[in-house]
Motif scaffolding. Sequence first.
Motif, PDB file in Angstrom:
ATOM      1  N   SER A 104       0.736  -1.073  -0.075  1.00 39.75           N
ATOM      2  CA  SER A 104      -0.059   0.019   0.077  1.00 39.75           C
ATOM      3  C   SER A 104       0.849   1.373   0.022  1.00 39.75           C
ATOM      4  N   PHE A 105       1.876   1.274   0.573  1.00 39.41           N
ATOM      5  CA  PHE A 105       2.891   2.315   0.667  1.00 39.41           C
ATOM      6  C   PHE A 105       3.332   2.676  -0.878  1.00 39.41           C
ATOM      7  N   GLN A 106       3.706   1.620  -1.503  1.00 40.57           N
ATOM      8  CA  GLN A 106       4.217   1.696  -3.001  1.00 40.57           C
ATOM      9  C   GLN A 106       3.018   2.090  -3.780  1.00 40.57           C
ATOM     10  N   ALA A 166       0.695   4.221  -2.966  1.00 46.31           N
ATOM     11  CA  ALA A 166       0.707   5.684  -2.631  1.00 46.31           C
ATOM     12  C   ALA A 166       1.684   6.371  -3.211  1.00 46.31           C
ATOM     13  N   LEU A 167       2.860   5.845  -3.095  1.00 51.43           N
ATOM     14  CA  LEU A 167       4.000   6.746  -3.498  1.00 51.43           C
ATOM     15  C   LEU A 167       4.033   6.809  -4.982  1.00 51.43           C
ATOM     16  N   MET A 168       3.391   5.789  -5.650  1.00 53.08           N
ATOM     17  CA  MET A 168       3.429   5.961  -7.065  1.00 53.08           C
ATOM     18  C   MET A 168       2.389   6.842  -7.599  1.00 53.08           C
ATOM     19  N   ILE A 185       1.605   9.524  -6.184  1.00 51.41           N
ATOM     20  CA  ILE A 185       1.873  10.727  -5.653  1.00 51.41           C
ATOM     21  C   ILE A 185       2.989  11.239  -6.645  1.00 51.41           C
ATOM     22  N   LEU A 186       3.766  10.259  -7.147  1.00 51.76           N
ATOM     23  CA  LEU A 186       4.765  10.658  -8.186  1.00 51.76           C
ATOM     24  C   LEU A 186       4.196  10.973  -9.504  1.00 51.76           C
TER      25      LEU A 186
END
Length: 123
Positions: A29-31, A33-35, A37-38
């Motif tokens: 889930s962190f990956q 969310a990070l993608m 945002i990127l």
Amino acid sequence: MWINESVICAAYTYKWGIALPVWWVSGLSFQIALMAILGIVAKLRVPYAHTSLEFIRMRYGKYAHMIFILLNLVNNIFGCGSMILAGAQLVTGMTGMHVIAAYILIPAGGKSICSRQHRQILI
């Protein structure tokens, strides 16, 4: 998430129980969310780009674009290779087919993998 990660998660869940997919999802889930945002930041910086290669070309120039084409091709070769290997292991585990034959037949198409008896059961 690629197929080999899903297969490993399913196999380890069978081996160790339900706690593993919970930790797996919390890490993924962190990956995700990070993608997201990127992707938003990239779209704000280069609004007319549709792909990562267009973004690189517009933002960093032609030389970086050529380097990223090469890196994307290498990444796709390794990604497709690992997915074929994971699929061959799955076919071997389900049908008992020899692993080398599964490696060769998976890129040829899925219908050549199953015998007539297995295909009737699947339908």
